[in-house]
Write a protein that holds these residues in place. Structure first.
Motif, PDB file in Angstrom:
ATOM      1  N   TYR A 325       0.857  -1.180   0.000  1.00  0.00           N
ATOM      2  CA  TYR A 325       0.000   0.000   0.000  1.00  0.00           C
ATOM      3  C   TYR A 325       0.896   1.233   0.000  1.00  0.00           C
ATOM      4  CZ  TYR A 325      -2.987   3.744   1.655  1.00  0.00           C
ATOM      5  OH  TYR A 325      -3.641   4.934   1.777  1.00  0.00           O
ATOM      6  N   THR A 327       1.268   4.960   0.793  1.00  0.00           N
ATOM      7  CA  THR A 327       0.599   5.963   1.642  1.00  0.00           C
ATOM      8  C   THR A 327       0.630   7.355   1.020  1.00  0.00           C
ATOM      9  OG1 THR A 327       2.666   6.279   2.850  1.00  0.00           O
ATOM     10  CG2 THR A 327       1.109   4.699   3.737  1.00  0.00           C
ATOM     11  N   ASN A 330      -1.810   7.001  -2.025  1.00  0.00           N
ATOM     12  CA  ASN A 330      -3.054   6.378  -1.563  1.00  0.00           C
ATOM     13  C   ASN A 330      -3.605   5.325  -2.540  1.00  0.00           C
ATOM     14  OD1 ASN A 330      -5.023   5.949   0.307  1.00  0.00           O
ATOM     15  ND2 ASN A 330      -6.267   7.740  -0.231  1.00  0.00           N
ATOM     16  N   TYR A 331      -2.781   4.309  -2.808  1.00  0.00           N
ATOM     17  CA  TYR A 331      -3.264   3.218  -3.672  1.00  0.00           C
ATOM     18  C   TYR A 331      -2.726   1.871  -3.159  1.00  0.00           C
ATOM     19  CZ  TYR A 331       1.351   3.343  -5.985  1.00  0.00           C
ATOM     20  OH  TYR A 331       2.700   3.316  -6.242  1.00  0.00           O
ATOM     21  N   ARG A 363     -13.294   0.774   2.086  1.00  0.00           N
ATOM     22  CA  ARG A 363     -13.062   1.909   1.194  1.00  0.00           C
ATOM     23  C   ARG A 363     -13.189   1.445  -0.244  1.00  0.00           C
ATOM     24  NH1 ARG A 363     -13.732   6.571   3.180  1.00  0.00           N
ATOM     25  NH2 ARG A 363     -12.233   7.501   1.742  1.00  0.00           N
ATOM     26  N   TYR A 386      -6.614   2.706  -6.744  1.00  0.00           N
ATOM     27  CA  TYR A 386      -6.568   3.954  -5.982  1.00  0.00           C
ATOM     28  C   TYR A 386      -7.771   4.078  -5.058  1.00  0.00           C
ATOM     29  CZ  TYR A 386      -2.744   5.568  -8.912  1.00  0.00           C
ATOM     30  OH  TYR A 386      -1.536   5.705  -9.537  1.00  0.00           O
ATOM     31  N   VAL A 387      -7.501   4.551  -3.827  1.00  0.00           N
ATOM     32  CA  VAL A 387      -8.558   4.754  -2.843  1.00  0.00           C
ATOM     33  C   VAL A 387      -9.341   6.015  -3.199  1.00  0.00           C
ATOM     34  CG1 VAL A 387      -9.067   5.188  -0.409  1.00  0.00           C
ATOM     35  CG2 VAL A 387      -7.206   3.632  -1.062  1.00  0.00           C
ATOM     36  N   THR A 392      -6.174   7.125   4.705  1.00  0.00           N
ATOM     37  CA  THR A 392      -5.074   6.220   4.366  1.00  0.00           C
ATOM     38  C   THR A 392      -4.894   5.153   5.438  1.00  0.00           C
ATOM     39  OG1 THR A 392      -3.439   7.596   5.479  1.00  0.00           O
ATOM     40  CG2 THR A 392      -3.849   8.063   3.147  1.00  0.00           C
TER      41      THR A 392
END
Length: 435
Positions: A325, A327, A330-331, A363, A386-387, A392
């Motif tokens: 992940y 940070t 954010n993916y 999410r 991607y979020v 995060t």
């Protein structure tokens, strides 16, 4: 009307290696010829003899005694025993030693006793006195006339094989003696000769020859006895009717399978009922085109031989794992390795991650650009999910990523985590293949 019971035949044969006995020794010797009554529910001694190398033939006629309606006995009425007295006391039942118990009669009221069929027969000693007796299990007394004859045994002087047998191609057969002279002898075949390679001799147990048919045609097999006597059997191998190697062919689109018309030795014309589903070449190679069913036909000598072809979807063959992940951007990143012969498609919709302990805080994810991603056959690729939002996480080991995957025209729900992944097929979950 007087009814006679079936003949009771008890032929006691003990083979102790007396090979080479001359023909005149085989003549039978009448030991006893008499009448007696077998009492209901009792034991009746019918014969006593000293064992020598040979056998004993007991011929018996029986009828119910002292009743108005005469009737025949059945196999369950009488059973025989072979025994001796350990200390010679025929009046002491505790002195009796059973060698062979409960000799059962067949439907024709006959029985055969062989040394090699019962290990107790090995107890027989030359010159020892033995008794043959009958147990009457019926409610009737039987009046019998019996004759006891003695036959020495040994190798037969002549063994005659059948003149001809027929065996189908690629099947098994057995050549066994048609006649043994004298009947009390046993076939002692020292050698089997074969005239060609149409047949294969697999074994020769107990004076028989077990064969396998390899090629159509005629073969002569000769049985040669210990004394030089020969007997020839003609074996004709016939062809089997043609048939397809399978009644149903199941394969995936763009795959091939070979169809064969077995036992055909001429020209074959192949055809498919629907070439858009599957085609078949002039040599019988089936190629699957698309999902569905059709029929292939092999036409041989004006006869059609058919089989069903079912083309099914190929199931995914791949490996996936959640690798990390990021940070900062954010993916989540997932590693895919496509081990199948067709591409795998990753869809941008309905993707999300779920925490192992806080499932309400899942999410939703998106692919870069909102487009599908295709992983070619035999290739590996990292895919970024991607979020959607600013939240995060720092430990991807505690998350499961959900996504949609397409393969060979079908769409699958799939999950992936840091160790492995699964996909759903027909409401069941299947692990993906490891690397």
């Amino acid at each position: 009307m007087k009814k006679k019971m079936n003949k009771i035949l008890i032929f006691f044969v003990v083979i102790l290696g007396c090979i080479g006995i001359s023909k005149n020794v085989y003549a039978e010797t009448v030991l006893k010829d008499r009448n007696m009554t077998i009492i209901s529910g009792e034991w009746n001694d019918i014969c006593a003899f000293k064992y020598t190398q040979g056998g004993y033939y007991i011929y018996m006629d029986a009828e119910v005694k002292d009743v108005a309606e005469k009737s025949k006995c059945t196999p369950k009425d009488l059973k025989a025993q072979l025994f001796y007295y350990k200390n010679g006391n025929s009046f002491d039942p505790d002195d009796k030693e059973i060698v062979l118990d409960s000799i059962n009669f067949g439907d024709d009221m006959s029985a055969w006793i062989y040394e090699d069929n019962n290990e107790n027969m090995n107890r027989l000693k030359y010159g020892k006195k033995y008794y043959l007796g009958i147990n009457n299990y019926s409610d009737s007394n039987y009046k019998i006339h019996y004759k006891i004859m003695y036959y020495p045994t040994g190798s037969a002087d002549k063994v005659t094989m059948p003149k001809q047998i027929t065996v189908k191609l690629a099947e098994y057969g057995t050549i066994k003696p048609e006649k043994i002279e004298p009947a009390t002898g046993f076939s002692n075949i020292e050698e089997w000769k074969i005239s060609n390679k149409n047949l294969e001799i697999l074994g020769t147990p107990d004076g028989k020859c077990e064969i396998y048919a390899k090629k159509k045609g005629t073969t002569y097999i000769t049985a040669i006895q210990h004394n030089g006597e020969r007997s020839v059997c003609k074996v004709v191998v016939t062809g089997r009717p043609p048939k397809l190697n399978y009644n149903k062919f199941v394969l995936n689109a763009q795959k091939t399978l070979k169809a064969e018309l077995l036992y055909a030795d001429g020209k074959i014309k192949w055809s498919s009922s629907n070439p858009q589903i599957a085609t078949v070449s002039s040599k019988g190679t089936i190629k699957a085109k698309r999902i569905g069913e059709c029929t292939i036909t092999a036409r041989y000598k004006k006869v059609n031989y058919t089989a069903k072809v079912i083309v099914k979807r190929e199931y995914p063959n791949y490996h996936a794992r959640l690798s990390r992940y990021n940070t900062r951007d954010n993916y989540f990143e997932v590693y895919f390795k496509n081990k199948s012969g067709k591409p795998i498609t990753i869809y941008p919709s309905n993707a999300k991650v779920e925490h192992v302990a806080y499932r309400t805080y899942d999410r939703y994810l998106r692919l870069s650009g909102g487009n599908t991603i295709t992983i070619p056959a035999g290739k590996s690729q990292y895919v970024r999910f991607y979020v959607q939002g600013g939240l995060t996480w720092y430990d991807c080991n505690r998350y499961t990523l959900f996504y949609q995957m397409g393969f060979d025209g079908a769409k699958y729900e799939a999950h992936v985590w840091t160790a492995n992944s699964v996909f759903k097929l027909n409401n069941k979950w299947y692990y993906t293949e490891p690397e």
